[in-house]
Design a protein around this motif. Sequence first.
Motif, PDB file in Angstrom:
ATOM      1  N   ASP A   1       1.457  32.496 -14.948  1.00  0.00           N
ATOM      2  CA  ASP A   1       0.426  33.026 -14.060  1.00  0.00           C
ATOM      3  C   ASP A   1       0.911  32.828 -12.630  1.00  0.00           C
ATOM      4  O   ASP A   1       0.666  31.793 -12.019  1.00  0.00           O
TER       5      ASP A   1
ATOM      6  N   GLN B   1     -12.610  24.802 -17.145  1.00  0.00           N
ATOM      7  CA  GLN B   1     -12.304  26.014 -17.886  1.00  0.00           C
ATOM      8  C   GLN B   1     -10.810  26.337 -17.848  1.00  0.00           C
ATOM      9  O   GLN B   1     -10.306  27.058 -18.711  1.00  0.00           O
ATOM     10  N   GLN B   2     -10.120  25.825 -16.848  1.00  0.00           N
ATOM     11  CA  GLN B   2      -8.705  26.117 -16.676  1.00  0.00           C
ATOM     12  C   GLN B   2      -7.881  25.457 -17.779  1.00  0.00           C
ATOM     13  O   GLN B   2      -8.249  24.382 -18.269  1.00  0.00           O
TER      14      GLN B   2
ATOM     15  N   ASP C   1      -7.197  25.775  -8.488  1.00  0.00           N
ATOM     16  CA  ASP C   1      -8.249  26.784  -8.608  1.00  0.00           C
ATOM     17  C   ASP C   1      -9.650  26.189  -8.579  1.00  0.00           C
ATOM     18  O   ASP C   1     -10.616  26.908  -8.348  1.00  0.00           O
ATOM     19  N   ASP C   2      -9.754  24.903  -8.833  1.00  0.00           N
ATOM     20  CA  ASP C   2     -11.049  24.227  -8.855  1.00  0.00           C
ATOM     21  C   ASP C   2     -10.766  22.747  -8.648  1.00  0.00           C
ATOM     22  O   ASP C   2      -9.654  22.279  -8.902  1.00  0.00           O
TER      23      ASP C   2
ATOM     24  N   TRP D   1      -4.971  24.057 -17.471  1.00  0.00           N
ATOM     25  CA  TRP D   1      -4.142  22.947 -16.967  1.00  0.00           C
ATOM     26  C   TRP D   1      -4.934  22.106 -15.988  1.00  0.00           C
ATOM     27  O   TRP D   1      -5.820  22.601 -15.288  1.00  0.00           O
TER      28      TRP D   1
ATOM     29  N   GLY E   1      -0.396  28.673 -16.017  1.00  0.00           N
ATOM     30  CA  GLY E   1      -1.772  29.125 -16.155  1.00  0.00           C
ATOM     31  C   GLY E   1      -2.586  28.598 -14.998  1.00  0.00           C
ATOM     32  O   GLY E   1      -2.053  27.935 -14.094  1.00  0.00           O
ATOM     33  N   ALA E   2      -3.878  28.905 -14.968  1.00  0.00           N
ATOM     34  CA  ALA E   2      -4.744  28.400 -13.908  1.00  0.00           C
ATOM     35  C   ALA E   2      -4.816  26.867 -13.978  1.00  0.00           C
ATOM     36  O   ALA E   2      -4.744  26.280 -15.055  1.00  0.00           O
ATOM     37  N   VAL E   3      -4.966  26.252 -12.817  1.00  0.00           N
ATOM     38  CA  VAL E   3      -4.920  24.791 -12.722  1.00  0.00           C
ATOM     39  C   VAL E   3      -6.172  24.265 -12.028  1.00  0.00           C
ATOM     40  O   VAL E   3      -6.512  24.700 -10.922  1.00  0.00           O
ATOM     41  N   ALA E   4      -6.845  23.339 -12.674  1.00  0.00           N
ATOM     42  CA  ALA E   4      -7.936  22.592 -12.045  1.00  0.00           C
ATOM     43  C   ALA E   4      -7.366  21.291 -11.485  1.00  0.00           C
ATOM     44  O   ALA E   4      -6.396  20.743 -12.022  1.00  0.00           O
TER      45      ALA E   4
END
Length: 208
Positions: free
Chosen positions: A6, A97-98, A54-55, A100, A11-14
Amino acid sequence: MELQHDGGRPGAVAGLILAGGRARRMGGEDKGLISLAGRPMVEHVLERIRPQVDDVLINANRNAERYGSYGHRVVADVIGDYSGPLAGMLTAMMAVQQPWLAVVPCDSPLLPTDLVDRLCRSVLAESAEIAVAHDGRRLQPVIALLSCSLLPDLRAFVDQGGRKIDTWYMQHRMVATDLSDHPEAFVNVNTPDERLELEQRVLAGALS
């Protein structure tokens, strides 16, 4: 495990800031809220980590209202207060939800601004499940990137009484991320004297 890329990441990371400890060496004072150069320590950490993820979640077992004032979710340990960093990681994995989770402590105010990218590159290069920061001499286990697919395994480990972070890491595909070129990343605060020393360095502009 096949990694889904991504934008150069798996992938998306929190992001998770660990602020749930007892801080015995600081006289029990909440380390994340201790003043450093005129601001609570957690503000310095948030400033560094927030643009990289991302969060953001903050793991705290007290002062939830104070931490919540920063506009991010505050989560207390799901297995009982003060059970160590693995409890905070477990709690965060259950909440995000992420796919990672990037983990940092609340008392390392000088984290690299490219920390998460470097951890992600390590994961991608080695098809790893966990990337852990390495200062050139040893691992720094509370600065790490974790695949949230490990949630069931971590839950089982903790439910069986496991608390040693290194023991759990070694059970999985782990890669060390060399951050020896950023020694300031590992400057943290465990005692009042360390706080004073770090504050003097920050105020003098010795570190940025």
